[in-house]
Design an enzyme around this catalytic site. Structure first.
Site, PDB file in Angstrom:
ATOM      1  CB  ALA A  10      30.606  33.095  17.630  1.00 52.29           C
ATOM      2  CE1 TYR A 147      25.479  32.243   4.289  1.00 56.97           C
ATOM      3  CE2 TYR A 147      24.299  30.245   3.706  1.00 56.97           C
ATOM      4  CZ  TYR A 147      25.359  30.868   4.326  1.00 56.97           C
ATOM      5  OH  TYR A 147      26.313  30.115   4.973  1.00 56.97           O
ATOM      6  N   GLY A 178      27.594  21.666   5.135  1.00 54.98           N
ATOM      7  CA  GLY A 178      26.140  21.679   5.225  1.00 54.98           C
ATOM      8  C   GLY A 178      25.715  21.958   6.645  1.00 54.98           C
TER       9      GLY A 178
END
Ligand code: NDP
Ligand code: 8X3
Length: 249
Positions: A10, A147, A178
């Site tokens: 993906a 994270y 980002g």
């Protein structure tokens, strides 16, 4: 030229595999969803080798690598892309299981496969490890807790690889993107497709293709150049002010 791209089922990983195959590289693509890897194999043909592995299971990584045919073993480019964020809850309400999953995938899995492939690169006197970090590894934000910490780990691990690999001819790069849309990242993080779509509403985010183009640029640089850290954002993204809690009344 031979690359191994983790998380090729993906998003960034698929786009990176697609770009490298278009440039006539051979690519080993990994992920848990074998059916997606099989579909890529059907699309790309002999330039693509599907290799199912779970980054959270070190024995899954080692047995998958041990199964590689002889002509697919001299990996010149390792793209450590597989990773995820889970949740945006503040630390005091976050799921500990989610924290462990992020650490096991983004840190433990990444170092496990790197540890397996680095000695061959050093023996051959050339190679490139491109780690996919994040701006979350540099800039704190509410809900970024573990994270962001895993991506800070990826950044410092990359810099320390550079320190150890000096003189070997093996290169290491951290790409820190980002806001990037069109992948499953926010669907996985939020577990809600509507909320995931809202993350990108009214923006022009980076795309997986932008990341793949950046990986390709770094991979095609002359061997005397090392990009240590490359941070990239869409123009619509910037920096927030520092927060101040004020007493009321
Ligand atoms: P996607 O969710 O679209 O893709 C994630 C990939 O990681 C999938 O191929 C998935 O494969 C793989 N993966 C996740 N967990 C595991 C596991 N346990 N074992 C094996 N493979 C796993 O995300 P993106 O393409 O957007 O993100 C790719 C990387 O880029 C991540 O490291 C992410 O943190 C980082 N990043 C993303 C940004 C964004 O805004 N999208 C910005 C900055 C960094 P499968 O499910 O088949 O196992
Ligand atoms: C993904 C970018 O800003 O959602 O790593 O953390 S962000």
């Amino acid at each position: 030229m031979l690359a191994l791209v983790t998380g090729a089922t993906a998003g960034f990983g698929e786009a990176i595999a697609r770009r490298l195959v278009a440039e006539r590289w051979r690519v080993i693509g990994t992920g848990r969803r074998t059916e997606r890897l099989t579909a890529l194999h059907q699309e790309f043909g002999d330039h693509f080798l599907p290799l199912t592995m779970d980054m959270r299971q070190p024995e899954s990584i080692s047995s998958a690598l041990a199964s590689l045919p002889a002509q697919w073993r001299e990996i010149e480019l390792l793209v450590n892309n597989a990773g995820l964020a889970l949740g945006l809850d503040p630390a005091q309400r976050a799921s500990l299981a989610d924290w462990y999953t992020m650490i096991e995938t983004n840190c433990t899995g990444l170092v496990t496969i790197t540890h397996a492939l680095l000695p061959g690169m050093v023996d051959r006197g050339r190679g490139l490890v491109i780690n996919i970090g994040s701006v979350a590894g540099t800039y704190p934000y509410p809900g970024g807790n573990v994270y962001g910490a895993t991506k800070a780990f990826v950044d410092q691990f990359t810099r320390n690889l550079r320190a150890d690999l000096i003189g070997t001819g093996v290169r290491a790069t951290n790409i820190a993107p980002g806001l990037c849309g069109g992948t499953e990242f926010s669907n996985v993080r939020l577990g809600d497709d509507e909320a995931a779509a809202a993350v990108y509403r009214g923006t022009q985010p980076l795309t997986a293709r932008d990341i793949a183009d950046t990986v390709w640029w770094i991979a095609s640089l002359p061997p005397h150049i090392n990009i240590n850290h490359l941070e990239m954002m869409p123009v619509c993204q910037g920096f927030a002010p520092l927060a101040v809690a004020r007493e009321t009344g």
